[in-house]
Design a protein around this motif. Sequence first.
Motif, mmCIF file in Angstrom:
data_model
loop_
_atom_site.group_PDB
_atom_site.id
_atom_site.type_symbol
_atom_site.label_atom_id
_atom_site.label_comp_id
_atom_site.label_asym_id
_atom_site.label_seq_id
_atom_site.Cartn_x
_atom_site.Cartn_y
_atom_site.Cartn_z
ATOM 1 N N LEU A 138 0.838 -1.210 0.000
ATOM 2 C CA LEU A 138 0.000 0.000 0.000
ATOM 3 C C LEU A 138 0.871 1.256 0.000
ATOM 4 O O LEU A 138 0.639 2.187 -0.783
ATOM 5 C CB LEU A 138 -0.936 0.007 1.210
ATOM 6 C CG LEU A 138 -1.696 1.316 1.449
ATOM 7 C CD1 LEU A 138 -2.721 1.565 0.354
ATOM 8 C CD2 LEU A 138 -2.353 1.308 2.813
ATOM 9 N N ALA A 186 1.724 6.225 -7.065
ATOM 10 C CA ALA A 186 0.559 6.990 -7.529
ATOM 11 C C ALA A 186 0.834 8.492 -7.432
ATOM 12 O O ALA A 186 0.399 9.265 -8.293
ATOM 13 C CB ALA A 186 -0.679 6.603 -6.725
ATOM 14 N N ASN A 187 1.571 8.901 -6.392
ATOM 15 C CA ASN A 187 1.911 10.321 -6.257
ATOM 16 C C ASN A 187 2.843 10.784 -7.368
ATOM 17 O O ASN A 187 2.761 11.933 -7.811
ATOM 18 C CB ASN A 187 2.529 10.595 -4.890
ATOM 19 C CG ASN A 187 1.487 10.643 -3.792
ATOM 20 O OD1 ASN A 187 0.296 10.784 -4.058
ATOM 21 N ND2 ASN A 187 1.928 10.497 -2.563
ATOM 22 N N ASP A 201 2.636 1.647 -3.342
ATOM 23 C CA ASP A 201 1.617 1.975 -4.341
ATOM 24 C C ASP A 201 1.229 3.453 -4.232
ATOM 25 O O ASP A 201 1.098 4.145 -5.246
ATOM 26 C CB ASP A 201 0.404 1.069 -4.156
ATOM 27 C CG ASP A 201 -0.625 1.236 -5.247
ATOM 28 O OD1 ASP A 201 -0.360 0.790 -6.378
ATOM 29 O OD2 ASP A 201 -1.704 1.799 -4.961
ATOM 30 N N GLU A 202 1.057 3.938 -3.006
ATOM 31 C CA GLU A 202 0.719 5.353 -2.791
ATOM 32 C C GLU A 202 1.836 6.260 -3.310
ATOM 33 O O GLU A 202 1.568 7.269 -3.960
ATOM 34 C CB GLU A 202 0.469 5.630 -1.305
ATOM 35 C CG GLU A 202 -0.828 5.091 -0.780
ATOM 36 C CD GLU A 202 -2.048 5.835 -1.311
ATOM 37 O OE1 GLU A 202 -1.916 7.016 -1.716
ATOM 38 O OE2 GLU A 202 -3.129 5.246 -1.329
ATOM 39 N N GLY A 209 -2.033 9.726 1.307
ATOM 40 C CA GLY A 209 -0.955 8.839 0.898
ATOM 41 C C GLY A 209 0.309 9.033 1.698
ATOM 42 O O GLY A 209 0.911 8.062 2.177
ATOM 43 N N THR A 210 0.755 10.286 1.878
ATOM 44 C CA THR A 210 1.986 10.512 2.633
ATOM 45 C C THR A 210 1.808 10.138 4.102
ATOM 46 O O THR A 210 2.759 9.686 4.739
ATOM 47 C CB THR A 210 2.471 11.967 2.510
ATOM 48 O OG1 THR A 210 1.411 12.849 2.868
ATOM 49 C CG2 THR A 210 2.930 12.272 1.102
ATOM 50 N N ILE A 264 2.223 6.337 4.164
ATOM 51 C CA ILE A 264 3.632 5.996 3.942
ATOM 52 C C ILE A 264 4.429 6.199 5.225
ATOM 53 O O ILE A 264 5.199 5.321 5.639
ATOM 54 C CB ILE A 264 4.223 6.826 2.784
ATOM 55 C CG1 ILE A 264 3.570 6.429 1.458
ATOM 56 C CG2 ILE A 264 5.740 6.685 2.715
ATOM 57 C CD1 ILE A 264 3.821 7.391 0.316
#
Length: 143
Positions: A43, A50-51, A46-47, A107-108, A111
């Motif tokens: 995940l 995607a960014n 992937d994030e 997302g960040t 992460i």
Amino acid sequence: MLTKPRLSIDVPADATWLKSIRGFLTPILQRRFEDDEVQALVLAIDEACANIIKHGQSWMRPRGRILLDVIDKKKLIEFRILNFCGEKDIPKIKPRDLDDVKPGGLGTHFINEIMDSTEFEPDPKVEGRMQLVMSKSIGGKKP
């Protein structure tokens, strides 16, 4: 000289290729982590990818590439995403306030919660660009 095991994937910076990155990562991570950690790590990466697609290389025509290195350092796994962003973009990369309830922008946060460390380093292959370096200890987070 002994080198650390390194696996790499190089795909177009396009959302249709994110599934390939997840498929590349899963068997690698399953050798070192429990299933729940594998899912969380996939995940997070992937994030990050995607960014790149949404923010980091959106200005490139044709689209750029996602270059991901996975390096096994015995006690931790290191993930390097080359050509992640421009140096001037780093101050803009931060999680939004979790009290600001709205879609997107987490997302960040994911992460940073999943990885033990995240940092930016100059990309040795592209002047003026930065690579995202993330790591995860084998056996969970360091105290």
